[in-house]
Design a protein around this motif. Sequence first.
Motif, short mmCIF file in Angstrom:
data_model
loop_
_atom_site.label_atom_id
_atom_site.label_comp_id
_atom_site.label_asym_id
_atom_site.label_seq_id
_atom_site.Cartn_x
_atom_site.Cartn_y
_atom_site.Cartn_z
N LEU A 190 0.84 -1.21 0.00
CA LEU A 190 0.00 0.00 0.00
C LEU A 190 0.87 1.25 0.00
O LEU A 190 0.64 2.20 -0.76
CB LEU A 190 -0.93 0.00 1.22
N LEU A 247 -6.21 0.03 4.90
CA LEU A 247 -6.73 0.13 3.53
C LEU A 247 -7.92 1.07 3.46
O LEU A 247 -8.01 1.90 2.54
CB LEU A 247 -7.13 -1.26 3.04
N LEU A 294 -5.47 0.82 -5.65
CA LEU A 294 -5.26 0.22 -4.33
C LEU A 294 -5.83 -1.19 -4.27
O LEU A 294 -5.21 -2.10 -3.71
CB LEU A 294 -5.90 1.09 -3.25
N VAL A 349 -3.79 -4.83 -3.53
CA VAL A 349 -4.18 -5.87 -2.57
C VAL A 349 -4.28 -7.23 -3.27
O VAL A 349 -3.79 -8.25 -2.77
CB VAL A 349 -5.51 -5.51 -1.88
N THR A 398 -6.71 4.67 3.75
CA THR A 398 -6.03 5.07 2.52
C THR A 398 -7.02 5.34 1.40
O THR A 398 -6.88 6.32 0.65
CB THR A 398 -5.03 3.99 2.08
#
Length: 355
Positions: A73, A191, A284, A288, A194
């Motif tokens: 990340l 996450l 993003l 992941v 973000t």
Amino acid sequence: MNRAEPRSRLAALPGGALTRHTLFWPVTVLVALLLANVIFTPSFLSIHIRQGHLYGSLIDILLFGAPLILVALGMTMVIATGGVDLSVGATVAISGALACYLISEGHGLFVSITVAVVASMLLGLWNGLLVTRLGIQPIIATLILMVAGRGIAQLITSGQIITINSASYKMIGGDYWLGMPFAIIIVVVALAVTVVLTRRTALGLLVESVGGNAEASRLVGIRASGLIILAYVFCGLCAGVAGLMISSNTLSADGNHAGLWIELDAILAVVLGGTALTGGRFSLAGTVVGALIIQTLDTTIYTAGIPPRTTLVFEAVVVTIVCLLQSPAFRAKISRRRRRPSTPPLTDAKQEVTA
């Protein structure tokens, strides 16, 4: 010509719009790897509850992949600005070494974790200043800390493996909360924060503009240097928390091997997720998925009983396949070959006329 006609033609292309989505091929490969494990372990996808905690291979993939997801990340934000951070592995080692050393010296858990996290952010700040203030290329600036950081971690641990006994510290990377591994909860929170900061505010757009063209962004009033520094600080923060996870899971700090080569896996996860190394737009969710592919690939290698000497070759083949499937140029080339009509053979009459 009807305006809707070009769109219909695009939709009619082989694979359709779905296959052109950034996440389609990474998710497809991830699902294929998970299903492949079922062949060797029929109960691979099953999740069961034991003593109020969730257990299963899928939970293990998320648990062991949590540090990589976190580092990836931070790497995503740095790469989005057009840079790269090769020092995250060293930051992981320094963070874990600091926390374990302070705990072994009798300092409180809060103080130890705070010092480790702040130190990691300062290391990110150092990288950002080298890139923005001194104009050093990111790969060189972070390579300096990549080399020196390992030495710093070994100085903290005196070249030994520090072991501690702290149930509270174990909670970070090796214990459960509300039935889930606490490390997974940390990753989910990180996450979510973000995503909110980069997709619900203008921050994400500013980062993408800096990565696309830093000079043009500066000319229109965007503080490119400040955003680049912020990205490196965030990357250091993520690496520092990942270091706490790794060291707390084993209740030990190894300055030589902790986080070794995790920077390469993080970069690979970002690329597999569809973010270009040239900077600009980032994903993003793709990051992941890319990190989960890498962790699932390691699990698949172990489950399938692939010899250790061929592990790296197997990983390279899978990664190459994913990258090729993601490449629009490669898919277009394959599509053109499929649509190319075969040339019918000349008849005898045509051959005579030609002669």
